[in-house]
Write an enzyme that holds these catalytic residues in place. Structure first.
Site, PDB file in Angstrom:
ATOM      1  N   HIS A   1      55.592  64.354  53.275  1.00 16.29           N
ATOM      2  CA  HIS A   1      55.874  63.114  52.538  1.00 16.29           C
ATOM      3  C   HIS A   1      56.054  61.993  53.566  1.00 16.29           C
ATOM      4  O   HIS A   1      57.156  61.816  54.103  1.00 16.29           O
ATOM      5  CB  HIS A   1      57.150  63.254  51.696  1.00 16.29           C
TER       6      HIS A   1
ATOM      7  N   HIS B   1      49.321  68.119  51.079  1.00 15.20           N
ATOM      8  CA  HIS B   1      49.748  69.485  50.797  1.00 15.20           C
ATOM      9  C   HIS B   1      48.668  70.470  51.231  1.00 15.20           C
ATOM     10  O   HIS B   1      47.475  70.229  51.023  1.00 15.20           O
ATOM     11  CB  HIS B   1      50.015  69.615  49.295  1.00 15.20           C
TER      12      HIS B   1
ATOM     13  N   ASN C   1      48.050  74.962  51.820  1.00 14.24           N
ATOM     14  CA  ASN C   1      48.567  76.319  51.790  1.00 14.24           C
ATOM     15  C   ASN C   1      47.421  77.293  51.953  1.00 14.24           C
ATOM     16  O   ASN C   1      46.343  77.095  51.402  1.00 14.24           O
ATOM     17  CB  ASN C   1      49.280  76.555  50.449  1.00 14.24           C
TER      18      ASN C   1
ATOM     19  N   ARG D   1      47.118  81.773  52.145  1.00  8.52           N
ATOM     20  CA  ARG D   1      47.921  82.997  52.024  1.00  8.52           C
ATOM     21  C   ARG D   1      47.006  84.224  51.920  1.00  8.52           C
ATOM     22  O   ARG D   1      45.857  84.120  51.492  1.00  8.52           O
ATOM     23  CB  ARG D   1      48.808  82.915  50.782  1.00  8.52           C
TER      24      ARG D   1
ATOM     25  N   HIS E   1      37.232  63.808  51.244  1.00 12.65           N
ATOM     26  CA  HIS E   1      36.353  64.746  50.535  1.00 12.65           C
ATOM     27  C   HIS E   1      35.107  65.086  51.343  1.00 12.65           C
ATOM     28  O   HIS E   1      34.622  66.216  51.287  1.00 12.65           O
ATOM     29  CB  HIS E   1      35.988  64.190  49.155  1.00 12.65           C
TER      30      HIS E   1
ATOM     31  N   HIS F   1      51.302  66.834  30.604  1.00 13.60           N
ATOM     32  CA  HIS F   1      52.224  66.016  29.802  1.00 13.60           C
ATOM     33  C   HIS F   1      52.082  64.528  30.113  1.00 13.60           C
ATOM     34  O   HIS F   1      52.463  63.685  29.316  1.00 13.60           O
ATOM     35  CB  HIS F   1      53.668  66.482  30.001  1.00 13.60           C
TER      36      HIS F   1
END
Lengths: 269, 269
Positions: free
Chosen positions: A97, A107, A109, A111, A140, A170
């Site tokens: 941030h 972000h 990740n 794994r 991109h 939402h």
């Protein structure tokens, strides 16, 4: 290759990548003149590194290697757990941030997860709070180049997956400008591992590039306010929908490590 | 009594209660000298009222009356939906985030839900960020008095339910100092309705009392920081665990109304 060997290689890579990413950021803070460093917190199943810097207001780079059993209900959604809910997992997660609202939140990740099956997952995405079409195109385009080197089909597929995943139903809005996202990758271990490594290096490189370009730019209070509201959306996504968060909380992860993705602060109007 | 009649009475009560609670708060803002008022936002299925005041930094009082069909998976957890997932629901929800860190955050909700069965649910709880044992004792004692008037068994039962519900397992900490919480209340409609009304009035009264007592107290920057971190925990609970939030997002609720519970701002260390 035996599974133990795969696990060893994957784990060693994730530790290495954690170091590479942290070094890049500390170098950046130095260029900026802050000299802020990551604080390391070892725990039972990994090492969490948190920086509160001048370029990155709050950033986390977490390595983990958890061995355990999935809760029964949760296991139903995980491949290779029908007769045995044991798992081995290792990975590295990053959330940055930045302080400057002109720099997007970032972000990443990757794994490696082993049940009775084993697969790679991961990806990266970028969440700006102010529009910057040039940056979006650059980001991109770099991802596309990395993907294309491994398989011409990857970019379109993983870009779409990312768009569908990082979406707030939402609010009827995407989290950010997307990126790439993949999971249950178990085509060919060596090929998949090489892709995963490349994605990691691409993130380390891109994060530095994107921050370097803008870290000295001035911003207004109004832009900062927009950033804080956008961070609220980030919190909503991570706590309401993020599978990584749910996976972590359901697999005996360290709450500090899982919730390192939370921004330093956020606002709701 | 016919279900239509029950629905009419419940709905009328919730609208009335919304007015009572909002009046109390506006009176309080006036006493403080701020004159801040609620802003009303009507939507398809209700009316949301938000105040950004000097006593209450951000507060929401939402009335809703939603008629619809539950998503199939979600319906499994709801009584009376085996052969028919239609529902009628109405209720009032309140969350107050006071500016002064010496005043706790306060939450209240009561609702009447009809599927092939019909029941009341609700409760209230208080989340201080600074310890105040006198206030805790006062709050619980008032709740106990209200409960005892209706049934000597209610307080212990609903206090326990509240403690179990407002708990953050990943932090291994309670959300606040508890209160009362009940659901699937379908013993005797008239008796239940009278209890629900009393709980509403008790909240309106207690919220005003608790705020009045402390609204002129000075606070330090350090206390404000503690409040912001505690608000982060509030966000975590509501987005990770709160059934009301999940119910709302799964039953075509208004995201602004559902997420009015979010604090004005929050911090993560």
């Amino acid at each position: 290759m035996k599974i133990k060997k795969k696990q060893k290689l994957a784990k060693e890579w994730f530790i290495k990548l954690q170091n590479i990413i942290c070094n890049n950021v500390e170098q950046l803070e130095k260029e900026y003149g802050s000299n802020k460093k990551f604080k390391k917190k070892k725990w039972k199943h990994g090492e969490l590194r948190i920086i509160k810097g001048e370029v990155i207001e709050k950033g986390g780079v977490a390595f983990s290697n958890v061995i355990g059993k999935f809760p029964k209900e949760f296991a139903k959604k995980i491949p290779g757990t029908k007769n045995n809910t044991n798992f081995w997992s290792s990975g590295v997660s990053v959330v940055f941030h930045p302080k400057n609202p002109k720099i997007p939140a970032m972000h990443f990740n990757t794994r490696f997860i082993c049940t009775q099956k084993n697969w790679f997952g991961g990806g990266m995405d970028v969440t700006p709070c102010l529009v910057d079409n040039k940056e979006k195109k650059y980001f991109h385009n770099e991802l596309k180049k990395t993907c294309n080197f491994h398989d011409k089909k990857y970019y379109a597929k993983y870009k779409k997956w990312c768009e569908e995943y990082f979406y707030l139903p939402h609010r009827e809005e995407p989290r950010g400008i997307g990126g790439i996202f993949f999971d249950y990758k178990m085509d060919n271990w060596e090929k998949d591992f090489s892709f995963v490594k490349d994605v990691g290096i691409t993130f380390a490189y891109l994060a530095k590039k994107i921050m370097e370009k803008k870290m000295f730019l001035k911003w207004t209070q109004k832009e900062k306010e927009i950033q804080l509201v956008k961070r609220g959306r980030y919190v909503e996504f991570n706590l309401l929908y993020d599978r990584g968060t749910k996976f972590g909380l359901n697999s005996g992860g360290n709450p500090d490590a899982i919730l390192m993705s939370m921004p330093p602060n956020a606002k709701w109007k």
